[in-house]
Design an enzyme around this catalytic site. Structure first.
Site, short mmCIF file in Angstrom:
data_model
loop_
_atom_site.label_atom_id
_atom_site.label_comp_id
_atom_site.label_asym_id
_atom_site.label_seq_id
_atom_site.Cartn_x
_atom_site.Cartn_y
_atom_site.Cartn_z
N HIS A 1 10.17 -23.71 8.95
CA HIS A 1 9.16 -24.51 9.64
C HIS A 1 7.71 -24.33 8.98
O HIS A 1 7.16 -25.44 8.80
CB HIS A 1 9.05 -23.73 11.12
CG HIS A 1 10.24 -24.18 11.92
ND1 HIS A 1 10.29 -23.93 13.34
CD2 HIS A 1 11.59 -24.38 11.64
CE1 HIS A 1 11.33 -24.27 13.72
NE2 HIS A 1 12.24 -24.52 12.77
N CYS B 1 3.26 -2.97 3.96
CA CYS B 1 2.41 -1.80 4.22
C CYS B 1 3.07 -0.95 5.59
O CYS B 1 4.31 -1.49 5.87
CB CYS B 1 1.04 -2.41 4.89
SG CYS B 1 0.96 -3.43 6.33
N HIS C 1 7.05 -30.67 10.72
CA HIS C 1 6.62 -29.41 9.96
C HIS C 1 5.58 -29.76 8.90
O HIS C 1 4.83 -28.92 8.56
CB HIS C 1 7.91 -28.58 9.73
CG HIS C 1 8.73 -28.26 10.83
ND1 HIS C 1 8.20 -27.50 11.80
CD2 HIS C 1 10.11 -28.32 10.89
CE1 HIS C 1 9.23 -27.07 12.56
NE2 HIS C 1 10.51 -27.62 12.21
N THR D 1 2.78 -1.49 8.94
CA THR D 1 3.28 -2.29 9.83
C THR D 1 3.66 -3.96 9.66
O THR D 1 4.19 -4.71 10.04
CB THR D 1 2.14 -2.57 11.02
OG1 THR D 1 0.92 -3.11 10.30
CG2 THR D 1 1.61 -1.41 11.85
N ASP E 1 0.91 -1.23 -0.13
CA ASP E 1 0.03 -0.14 0.00
C ASP E 1 0.91 1.25 0.20
O ASP E 1 2.17 1.11 -0.23
CB ASP E 1 -0.98 0.00 1.14
CG ASP E 1 -0.27 0.26 2.67
OD1 ASP E 1 0.97 0.33 2.59
OD2 ASP E 1 -1.04 0.33 3.62
#
Ligand code: RB5
Length: 149
Positions: free
Chosen positions: A97, A64, A133, A66, A7
Protein backbone atom coordinates in the site's frame (compact mmCIF):
# COMPACT_ATOMS: atom_id res chain seq x y z
CA UNK A 1 21.77 -3.35 -2.70
CA UNK A 2 20.16 -3.02 0.70
CA UNK A 3 21.15 -0.24 3.11
CA UNK A 4 21.18 -1.11 6.80
CA UNK A 5 21.79 0.92 9.92
CA UNK A 6 21.16 0.98 13.64
CA UNK A 7 21.94 2.60 16.93
CA UNK A 8 23.47 0.68 19.85
CA UNK A 9 20.08 -0.66 20.99
CA UNK A 10 19.31 -2.03 17.54
CA UNK A 11 22.82 -3.33 16.95
CA UNK A 12 22.32 -6.92 18.26
CA UNK A 13 19.19 -7.39 16.14
CA UNK A 14 20.97 -5.91 13.12
CA UNK A 15 23.67 -8.59 13.52
CA UNK A 16 21.01 -11.33 13.58
CA UNK A 17 19.39 -9.93 10.45
CA UNK A 18 22.77 -9.60 8.72
CA UNK A 19 23.36 -13.35 9.27
CA UNK A 20 20.02 -14.01 7.59
CA UNK A 21 20.77 -11.67 4.67
CA UNK A 22 24.06 -13.48 4.14
CA UNK A 23 22.26 -16.84 4.14
CA UNK A 24 19.93 -15.43 1.47
CA UNK A 25 22.86 -13.97 -0.51
CA UNK A 26 21.34 -10.50 -0.31
CA UNK A 27 23.91 -7.76 -0.83
CA UNK A 28 23.88 -5.05 1.81
CA UNK A 29 25.88 -2.07 2.97
CA UNK A 30 26.03 -1.37 6.70
CA UNK A 31 26.04 2.36 7.46
CA UNK A 32 26.73 1.81 11.18
CA UNK A 33 26.83 1.82 14.08
CA UNK A 34 29.47 -0.86 14.42
CA UNK A 35 29.36 -1.69 18.13
CA UNK A 36 26.97 -1.75 21.08
CA UNK A 37 28.49 1.47 22.49
CA UNK A 38 25.88 4.14 23.13
CA UNK A 39 25.25 6.37 20.11
CA UNK A 40 22.51 8.50 18.54
CA UNK A 41 19.95 6.90 16.22
CA UNK A 42 19.36 10.02 14.07
CA UNK A 43 22.97 9.89 12.81
CA UNK A 44 22.56 6.38 11.39
CA UNK A 45 19.02 6.99 10.21
CA UNK A 46 20.27 9.86 8.07
CA UNK A 47 23.21 7.96 6.56
CA UNK A 48 21.04 4.93 5.73
CA UNK A 49 18.06 6.92 4.49
CA UNK A 50 20.31 9.04 2.31
CA UNK A 51 21.71 5.90 0.66
CA UNK A 52 18.14 4.91 -0.26
CA UNK A 53 16.97 8.39 -1.26
CA UNK A 54 20.01 8.89 -3.52
CA UNK A 55 19.33 5.60 -5.32
CA UNK A 56 22.61 4.06 -4.17
CA UNK A 57 20.51 1.40 -2.42
CA UNK A 58 17.03 0.19 -3.38
CA UNK A 59 15.67 -0.33 0.11
CA UNK A 60 16.78 -0.09 3.72
CA UNK A 61 16.48 -1.69 7.12
CA UNK A 62 16.89 0.32 10.32
CA UNK A 63 17.07 -0.89 13.91
CA UNK A 64 16.84 0.89 17.24
CA UNK A 65 15.31 0.01 20.62
CA UNK A 66 11.71 0.58 19.57
CA UNK A 67 12.12 1.18 15.83
CA UNK A 68 10.28 4.44 16.41
CA UNK A 69 13.03 7.04 16.87
CA UNK A 70 15.00 5.81 13.91
CA UNK A 71 11.86 5.78 11.72
CA UNK A 72 10.94 9.33 12.69
CA UNK A 73 14.46 10.47 11.78
CA UNK A 74 14.57 8.53 8.49
CA UNK A 75 11.23 10.00 7.42
CA UNK A 76 12.78 13.49 7.51
CA UNK A 77 14.84 12.61 4.44
CA UNK A 78 13.07 13.55 1.22
CA UNK A 79 11.73 10.53 -0.65
CA UNK A 80 11.85 8.20 2.32
CA UNK A 81 8.83 6.21 3.41
CA UNK A 82 10.09 4.41 6.51
CA UNK A 83 7.67 2.05 8.25
CA UNK A 84 8.09 0.90 11.83
CA UNK A 85 6.48 -2.56 12.01
CA UNK A 86 6.17 -5.27 14.61
CA UNK A 87 3.70 -7.62 12.91
CA UNK A 88 3.62 -9.55 9.66
CA UNK A 89 0.47 -7.94 8.29
CA UNK A 90 1.95 -4.42 8.52
CA UNK A 91 5.32 -5.43 7.09
CA UNK A 92 3.59 -6.81 3.99
CA UNK A 93 0.92 -4.10 3.74
CA UNK A 94 3.45 -1.28 3.93
CA UNK A 95 5.02 -2.59 0.73
CA UNK A 96 1.68 -3.27 -1.00
CA UNK A 97 0.00 0.00 0.00
CA UNK A 98 2.69 2.53 0.95
CA UNK A 99 5.59 1.37 -1.25
CA UNK A 100 7.68 1.80 1.91
CA UNK A 101 11.38 1.90 1.11
CA UNK A 102 12.72 1.40 4.66
CA UNK A 103 11.59 -1.08 7.31
CA UNK A 104 12.31 -0.09 10.91
CA UNK A 105 12.42 -2.69 13.65
CA UNK A 106 12.67 -2.40 17.42
CA UNK A 107 15.17 -4.75 19.02
CA UNK A 108 13.37 -4.32 22.35
CA UNK A 109 10.01 -5.07 20.72
CA UNK A 110 10.44 -7.96 18.28
CA UNK A 111 12.33 -11.22 18.81
CA UNK A 112 14.97 -12.00 16.17
CA UNK A 113 12.94 -14.89 14.67
CA UNK A 114 9.95 -12.62 14.11
CA UNK A 115 12.13 -9.75 12.88
CA UNK A 116 13.53 -12.06 10.20
CA UNK A 117 10.00 -12.95 9.07
CA UNK A 118 9.16 -9.23 8.82
CA UNK A 119 12.35 -8.56 6.85
CA UNK A 120 11.54 -11.35 4.39
CA UNK A 121 7.98 -10.10 3.88
CA UNK A 122 9.23 -6.56 3.38
CA UNK A 123 11.92 -7.58 0.89
CA UNK A 124 9.80 -10.07 -1.04
CA UNK A 125 6.61 -8.03 -1.46
CA UNK A 126 6.19 -5.72 -4.44
CA UNK A 127 4.16 -2.50 -4.38
CA UNK A 128 0.62 -3.29 -5.61
CA UNK A 129 0.69 -0.42 -8.12
CA UNK A 130 -3.03 0.13 -7.59
CA UNK A 131 -4.34 3.53 -8.58
CA UNK A 132 -5.66 4.45 -5.13
CA UNK A 133 -2.30 3.67 -3.53
CA UNK A 134 -0.41 5.61 -6.18
CA UNK A 135 -2.72 8.58 -5.51
CA UNK A 136 -2.20 8.40 -1.73
CA UNK A 137 1.57 8.17 -2.03
CA UNK A 138 1.50 11.17 -4.39
CA UNK A 139 -0.38 13.06 -1.65
CA UNK A 140 2.42 12.23 0.81
CA UNK A 141 4.98 13.49 -1.69
CA UNK A 142 2.93 16.64 -2.11
CA UNK A 143 3.05 17.29 1.64
CA UNK A 144 6.82 16.76 1.50
CA UNK A 145 7.14 19.24 -1.36
CA UNK A 146 5.10 21.89 0.46
CA UNK A 147 6.74 21.56 3.87
CA UNK A 148 10.35 20.60 3.10
CA UNK A 149 12.86 22.89 1.47
C1 RB5 B 1 18.02 4.15 23.00
O1 RB5 B 1 18.03 3.93 24.37
C2 RB5 B 1 16.59 4.24 22.49
O2 RB5 B 1 16.00 5.41 22.96
C3 RB5 B 1 16.54 4.17 20.99
O3 RB5 B 1 17.16 3.01 20.55
C4 RB5 B 1 15.16 4.14 20.35
O4 RB5 B 1 14.36 3.19 20.97
C5 RB5 B 1 14.50 5.44 20.18
O5 RB5 B 1 13.39 5.54 19.65
Amino acid sequence: MLAIGSDHAGYPLKLEVIKHLEERNIEYKDYGCYSADSCDYAVFAEKTANAVASGECEKGLLFCGTGVGISIAANKVRGIRAACCSDEFSAEATRLHNDANILCLGARVVEPEKAIKLVDLFLDTEFSGEERHIRRIAQITDIENRFCK
